[in-house]
Design a protein around this motif. Sequence first.
Motif, mmCIF file in Angstrom:
data_model
loop_
_atom_site.group_PDB
_atom_site.id
_atom_site.type_symbol
_atom_site.label_atom_id
_atom_site.label_comp_id
_atom_site.label_asym_id
_atom_site.label_seq_id
_atom_site.Cartn_x
_atom_site.Cartn_y
_atom_site.Cartn_z
ATOM 1 N N SER A 25 -29.110 67.748 9.271
ATOM 2 C CA SER A 25 -28.217 67.758 10.429
ATOM 3 C C SER A 25 -28.538 66.595 11.368
ATOM 4 N N MET A 26 -29.811 66.365 11.606
ATOM 5 C CA MET A 26 -30.224 65.247 12.468
ATOM 6 C C MET A 26 -29.780 63.909 11.889
ATOM 7 N N VAL A 27 -29.964 63.730 10.593
ATOM 8 C CA VAL A 27 -29.546 62.483 9.939
ATOM 9 C C VAL A 27 -28.038 62.294 10.079
ATOM 10 N N LEU A 28 -27.283 63.353 9.800
ATOM 11 C CA LEU A 28 -25.826 63.262 9.882
ATOM 12 C C LEU A 28 -25.356 62.952 11.300
ATOM 13 N N LYS A 29 -25.993 63.556 12.290
ATOM 14 C CA LYS A 29 -25.635 63.272 13.682
ATOM 15 C C LYS A 29 -25.973 61.838 14.058
ATOM 16 N N LEU A 30 -27.118 61.336 13.586
ATOM 17 C CA LEU A 30 -27.475 59.941 13.841
ATOM 18 C C LEU A 30 -26.488 58.975 13.200
ATOM 19 N N LEU A 31 -25.863 59.403 12.112
ATOM 20 C CA LEU A 31 -24.858 58.584 11.445
ATOM 21 C C LEU A 31 -23.504 58.649 12.146
ATOM 22 N N GLY A 32 -23.390 59.506 13.175
ATOM 23 C CA GLY A 32 -22.161 59.553 13.953
ATOM 24 C C GLY A 32 -21.245 60.723 13.662
ATOM 25 N N HIS A 33 -21.724 61.716 12.926
ATOM 26 C CA HIS A 33 -20.886 62.861 12.564
ATOM 27 C C HIS A 33 -21.115 64.044 13.498
ATOM 28 N N GLU A 34 -20.114 64.899 13.588
ATOM 29 C CA GLU A 34 -20.233 66.168 14.304
ATOM 30 C C GLU A 34 -20.634 67.211 13.260
ATOM 31 N N VAL A 35 -21.695 67.960 13.521
ATOM 32 C CA VAL A 35 -22.251 68.865 12.513
ATOM 33 C C VAL A 35 -22.436 70.266 13.076
ATOM 34 N N VAL A 36 -22.025 71.254 12.287
ATOM 35 C CA VAL A 36 -22.310 72.657 12.558
ATOM 36 C C VAL A 36 -23.095 73.163 11.363
ATOM 37 N N THR A 37 -24.163 73.929 11.634
ATOM 38 C CA THR A 37 -25.006 74.420 10.543
ATOM 39 C C THR A 37 -24.946 75.942 10.444
ATOM 40 N N ALA A 38 -25.222 76.415 9.248
ATOM 41 C CA ALA A 38 -25.343 77.848 8.976
ATOM 42 C C ALA A 38 -26.413 78.017 7.911
ATOM 43 N N ARG A 39 -27.042 79.206 7.891
ATOM 44 C CA ARG A 39 -28.125 79.448 6.928
ATOM 45 C C ARG A 39 -27.734 80.402 5.816
ATOM 46 N N THR A 40 -26.551 81.021 5.913
ATOM 47 C CA THR A 40 -26.077 81.905 4.853
ATOM 48 C C THR A 40 -24.634 81.557 4.510
ATOM 49 N N GLY A 41 -24.223 81.963 3.321
ATOM 50 C CA GLY A 41 -22.836 81.738 2.929
ATOM 51 C C GLY A 41 -21.862 82.437 3.853
ATOM 52 N N ALA A 42 -22.163 83.681 4.225
ATOM 53 C CA ALA A 42 -21.278 84.444 5.117
ATOM 54 C C ALA A 42 -21.158 83.761 6.477
ATOM 55 N N ASP A 43 -22.274 83.270 7.012
ATOM 56 C CA ASP A 43 -22.230 82.567 8.299
ATOM 57 C C ASP A 43 -21.466 81.249 8.171
ATOM 58 N N GLY A 44 -21.623 80.577 7.042
ATOM 59 C CA GLY A 44 -20.889 79.331 6.814
ATOM 60 C C GLY A 44 -19.392 79.566 6.776
ATOM 61 N N LEU A 45 -18.981 80.634 6.133
ATOM 62 C CA LEU A 45 -17.568 80.980 6.065
ATOM 63 C C LEU A 45 -17.022 81.261 7.462
ATOM 64 N N ALA A 46 -17.776 81.996 8.258
ATOM 65 C CA ALA A 46 -17.358 82.311 9.628
ATOM 66 C C ALA A 46 -17.293 81.039 10.483
ATOM 67 N N GLU A 47 -18.286 80.173 10.370
ATOM 68 C CA GLU A 47 -18.304 78.925 11.148
ATOM 69 C C GLU A 47 -17.105 78.041 10.794
ATOM 70 N N ALA A 48 -16.739 78.006 9.529
ATOM 71 C CA ALA A 48 -15.643 77.150 9.078
ATOM 72 C C ALA A 48 -14.318 77.546 9.721
ATOM 73 N N LYS A 49 -14.131 78.833 9.980
ATOM 74 C CA LYS A 49 -12.862 79.292 10.562
ATOM 75 C C LYS A 49 -12.636 78.706 11.947
ATOM 76 N N ASP A 50 -13.676 78.613 12.747
ATOM 77 C CA ASP A 50 -13.540 78.059 14.095
ATOM 78 C C ASP A 50 -13.696 76.539 14.133
ATOM 79 N N PHE A 51 -14.607 76.024 13.332
ATOM 80 C CA PHE A 51 -14.960 74.606 13.385
ATOM 81 C C PHE A 51 -13.956 73.719 12.650
ATOM 82 N N ARG A 52 -13.356 74.223 11.604
ATOM 83 C CA ARG A 52 -12.392 73.467 10.793
ATOM 84 C C ARG A 52 -12.962 72.133 10.301
#
Length: 124
Positions: A25-52
Amino acid sequence: MTIKASIPHRILLVDDNADAGIMLSMVLKLLGHEVVTARTGADGLAEAKDFRPDVAILDIGMPGMDGHELCRRLRAEPGGTSIRMIALTGWGSEVDRQRTRAAGFDVHLVKPVDRETLSKALDP
């Protein structure tokens, strides 16, 4: 040499290894990207709905919902077919690569991945 994002992306990063997720995540942010992280598949699915996200980087070997299932579920969501799906895993055999393609991934990267390879994988 500094590598900067040619196109800033909205990236969903899902990895059950907290340290690996924080570092990437730190590397991606340093490269100029907006990053949201999750530690489980279920949390990733939930994050994707809001973050797009327009890119999802998914670990494969997660407990519960693995990266293959998460990729299939993200693809089934509205707008999911346009997300660039990147598998980032410790598994790199041809069988592993076939499984990621079958699940709907666009790119299969093997850990550890360097910044240049990662940057190239983000853009089609």
